[in-house]
Structures are given as structure tokens and as C-alpha cells.
Design a protein around this motif. Structure first.
Motif, PDB file in Angstrom:
ATOM      1  N   ILE A  49       0.832  -1.146   0.153  1.00 30.99           N
ATOM      2  CA  ILE A  49       0.010   0.006   0.019  1.00 30.99           C
ATOM      3  C   ILE A  49       0.989   1.260  -0.153  1.00 30.99           C
ATOM      4  N   ASP A 143      -7.067  -2.246  12.960  1.00 30.85           N
ATOM      5  CA  ASP A 143      -6.760  -3.466  11.909  1.00 30.85           C
ATOM      6  C   ASP A 143      -6.987  -4.860  12.892  1.00 30.85           C
ATOM      7  N   SER A 150      -8.633  -1.620   5.949  1.00 30.20           N
ATOM      8  CA  SER A 150      -8.634  -1.327   4.377  1.00 30.20           C
ATOM      9  C   SER A 150      -9.788  -0.647   3.799  1.00 30.20           C
ATOM     10  N   SER A 153     -10.613   2.647   4.780  1.00 29.04           N
ATOM     11  CA  SER A 153      -9.348   3.640   4.222  1.00 29.04           C
ATOM     12  C   SER A 153      -9.818   3.897   2.810  1.00 29.04           C
ATOM     13  N   CYS A 183      -5.323   0.671  -1.521  1.00 27.32           N
ATOM     14  CA  CYS A 183      -6.154  -0.190  -0.349  1.00 27.32           C
ATOM     15  C   CYS A 183      -7.158  -1.026  -1.010  1.00 27.32           C
ATOM     16  N   LEU A 187      -7.184  -5.008  -0.869  1.00 26.47           N
ATOM     17  CA  LEU A 187      -8.387  -5.692  -0.472  1.00 26.47           C
ATOM     18  C   LEU A 187      -8.707  -6.950  -0.992  1.00 26.47           C
ATOM     19  N   ASN A 190      -6.897  -9.013   1.110  1.00 26.27           N
ATOM     20  CA  ASN A 190      -7.122  -9.151   2.753  1.00 26.27           C
ATOM     21  C   ASN A 190      -8.528  -9.203   2.912  1.00 26.27           C
ATOM     22  N   LEU A 198      -2.314  -6.262   6.943  1.00 32.11           N
ATOM     23  CA  LEU A 198      -1.365  -5.043   6.869  1.00 32.11           C
ATOM     24  C   LEU A 198      -0.170  -4.994   7.471  1.00 32.11           C
ATOM     25  N   SER A 203      -0.926  -0.194   8.953  1.00 30.70           N
ATOM     26  CA  SER A 203      -1.965   0.602   9.739  1.00 30.70           C
ATOM     27  C   SER A 203      -1.706   1.839  10.141  1.00 30.70           C
TER      28      SER A 203
END
Length: 374
Positions: A49, A143, A150, A153, A183, A187, A190, A198, A203
Motif C-alpha cells: 500500500i 486493523d 482497508s 481507508s 487499499c 483488499l 485482505n 496490513l 496501519s
């Protein structure tokens, strides 16, 4: 914006090689009696990121002749946060050292980019520094579940991109578009079940970038409009941190001790799935950001907004405090059950790969009788 699309692609492509590198090097969040996930999951997602955001954002700002000293300070300080978080991922740092570095970076942003004016004088500058540090660490605490930090964000980054565009801050708008895009790309890896986390590197970077940009784009705000906009835009992480601190204080637990007592964990205990929890938090974030935009453009009185959000927040925290903390939600029928022992209470939870975890938390998970240890 083009920066967002480039960052999305970079975030999507960089994450997988970083995940494999982390697995080879053992840079993973390992299962233990204190954690809910059941297999080693790599960190370093935040590096993808950060690289995607900085590369795409700087390139777009330079191409549009919008790269200025303030933007350089914000990006440099955010990069420092990423390095600080990476070191903490590899080797635990003391809270005092982390706080000193975070405060120094936040001070640099406030000196370079300014801050809203509430009372005037030194108090406003101190408040701005404290607020940036608070939001940075609030995202670190947030997080704690697959896709939660994410996703939020993406929402808040998109809101700040629009705010910066309206303010004429084209460089910051490009960087926020890049942050939201990176992000979103991350994702993909994630989302539940997460294949990579992350980590503190991500974070802290994301939280600091959002908080610093928010402070700079509201530096001309006067009176209550500044604090109201800042609070509304960060409603979810602020509420989450407040809930956790209150919960631990009431239970006489160390405030910095990890645990499964966040908003996401309590919603899981009410029977919501991970995906439903993330959607719920995202909807509240969208509502907060829309209200912040109304305050910023003078369409909503900041005093009324603060009263409404304060009353709503007190009610929400009060209701969530009634939900038992210490473990995740009810197990699904098709998932073997584990027994969680936390705060003296025993309940059954699924050994899923929820990112219902916080670094170094002290919750104990024990396999139930007859359940394979994996």
C-alpha cells in the motif's frame, strides 16, 4: 483520477510477491494461545500500500505541477510511519519510542501544513498533533478483522480526495486517490479469508496519511467546523478506540493490552458474519464522511452535528458495552468449534481465519475436546 487506477493496479500486483517473500522469511503473524487465526499469515501488506500510494501519488502530483513542500512533508512523515511500523512488525518496539516518533512526525505536518483554528494560539497546534497521533493509533487498533481497516481507508480516502479537490489541493487529492486505489487493490488479498495482513507498517501508514491530509485540508476552518469535520470523518475508528479504552478501564485491564473487545468482535458475537461486519462499519463511515462534507460546505451547523454525533456515539458505546467481550461470534454449523477462554468466560467460537486479532493480544484459545489442533 489516474493516480487511483495506477495505485489500484500496483497494490493488486505488489501484494502477492510480498506475501510470498514474507512466508519464505517467516515474517508472519503466527497462531498462538493469544490469537484467533489458526495458520501463519504474512505481514507486509502495508508495504504494498505504501509503495503504491507514494509512487502513484508523487507521479500524479509532479505531472500536474502540484507537488509542494507541504505535500513533501506529509509523504515523508507517512513514509517514516511505514518504516516505524515495519520495524515493530519485525522486532517489537517500546510504546514510548513509537509515541515519540509519531509525535515528531505529526508536529512536522502541523508546522508545515497548519491546523484548524478553534481557540487560537498554542492550544490548537497541540490539539492537532495529539489528534493526528490518536487517529494513527486508532487505525492500528482498527486493523483487527479481515478487510475492515482497508475498506474504511477506501471510504475515508475517497472522501478526502473530494474534499481536497474542492479545496484546490490537487497534490493531496492525487495522493488520496492513490491511497484509496492501493487499499482497494490490497483488499483483494485482505478480504475474508485474508491471505495477508496490513501489519503495523500498513496501519500506521494509512492512519497517519488520512489524519495528516484531513488536518491540512481543514487548516482554514474556524470555530467548531474543524473539530466537527475531523470527528465525523473518523467516526468509526474514534468510536472503536473509545469503546476499547472504556471496556478495559471498567474491567481493570491494561489499556494497551490486546483483546477481542472491539466493535467488530462484538458485532460478530451478535451473529454477524465477517462480511456483514465490514459492510456495517463501511456504511457508518460513509454516513460520517457525508455529514463531514455537509459541515465543511456550511450545509450543516457544526454545533448541531457535534451534539447529534456525541449523543449517538454515547448510545452506541453504551449498547456495545453490554455485548460480552473476549471472543468472536457463534460458530457456523460447518466449522469445527474451538473453546475460547477470556476474562473468565468460556464460549464456543469457530477456528476460522477471521482477522479477529490484534498484535500481541492476551486472549487464550484452547481446542475443544475432540477437536483436531490443526
Amino acid at each position: 483520477m489516474g493516480a487511483g487506477g495506477v495505485a489500484l493496479l500496483l497494490g493488486l500486483l505488489l501484494t502477492e510477491p510480498l506475501r510470498r517473500f514474507a512466508l519464505r522469511r517467516g515474517i508472519t503473524d503466527r497462531p498462538s494461545g493469544r490469537k484467533a487465526h489458526t495458520r501463519p499469515t504474512p505481514y507486509l501488506g502495508g508495504i504494498a500500500i505504501a509503495v503504491a500510494t507514494l509512487a502513484a501519488g508523487v507521479a500524479a502530483a509532479l505531472a500536474g505541477s502540484a507537488f509542494d513542500p507541504v505535500l513533501a512533508v506529509v509523504l515523508g512523515s507517512a513514509a517514516l510511519m511505514c518504516v516505524l511500523g515495519l520495524i515493530d512488525d519485525l522486532r517489537q518496539l517500546s510504546p514510548r519510542l513509537r509515541l515519540c516518533v509519531e509525535t515528531s512526525a505529526a508536529s512536522a505536518v502541523v508546522v508545515a501544513g497548519g491546523h484548524p483554528t478553534v481557540f487560537g494560539g498554542t492550544f490548537d497546534a497541540v490539539f492537532a498533533v495529539v489528534w493526528i497521533v490518536f487517529v494513527t493509533n486508532a487505525f492500528n487498533l482498527l486493523d483487527n478483522m479481515d478487510g475492515a481497516a482497508s475498506s474504511l481507508s477506501v471510504v475515508i480516502g475517497g472522501f478526502l480526495c473530494l474534499t481536497a479537490l474542492a479545496d484546490g489541493s490537487m497534490g493531496l487529492a492525487a495522493v488520496m486517490a492513490a491511497l484509496g486505489g492501493s487499499c482497494l487493490g490490497f483488499l483483494f488479498h485482505n478480504r475474508h479469508p485474508a491471505r495477508i495482513f496490513l501489519g503495523d507498517a500498513g496501519s500506521l501508514f494509512v492512519g497517519f496519511m488520512l489524519a495528516s491530509t484531513m488536518m491540512v485540508v481543514h487548516n482554514d476552518a474556524e470555530g467548531l467546523s474543524g473539530p466537527a469535520s475531523l470527528l465525523l470523518a473518523t467516526l468509526v475508528p474514534t468510536l472503536d478506540t473509545t469503546l476499547v479504552m472504556l471496556s478495559r478501564y471498567r474491567e481493570s485491564r491494561p489499556l494497551m493490552q490486546g483483546g477481542l473487545d472491539h466493535i467488530a468482535h462484538r458485532l460478530r458475537r451478535l451473529g454477524m458474519t465477517v462480511q456483514q461486519v465490514v459492510r456495517c462499519l463501511s456504511v457508518f463511515a460513509v454516513a460520517g464522511c457525508l455529514a463531514a462534507m455537509l459541515v465543511t460546505h456550511g450545509l450543516l451547523a457544526p454545533g448541531i452535528a457535534l451534539v447529534v454525533v456525541s449523543a449517538t456515539s454515547v448510545g452506541a458505546v453504551g449498547l456495545l458495552l453490554k455485548v460480552p467481550a473476549g471472543a468472536t461470534a457463534v460458530p457456523h454449523a460447518d466449522v469445527p468449534a474451538w473453546t475460547a477462554v477470556a476474562d473468565g468466560a468460556r464460549c464456543t467460537v469457530p477456528p476460522s481465519r477471521d482477522q479477529s486479532r490484534e498484535p500481541r493480544k492476551d486472549t487464550t484459545l484452547l481446542p475443544a475436546p475432540g477437536t483436531p489442533a490443526g
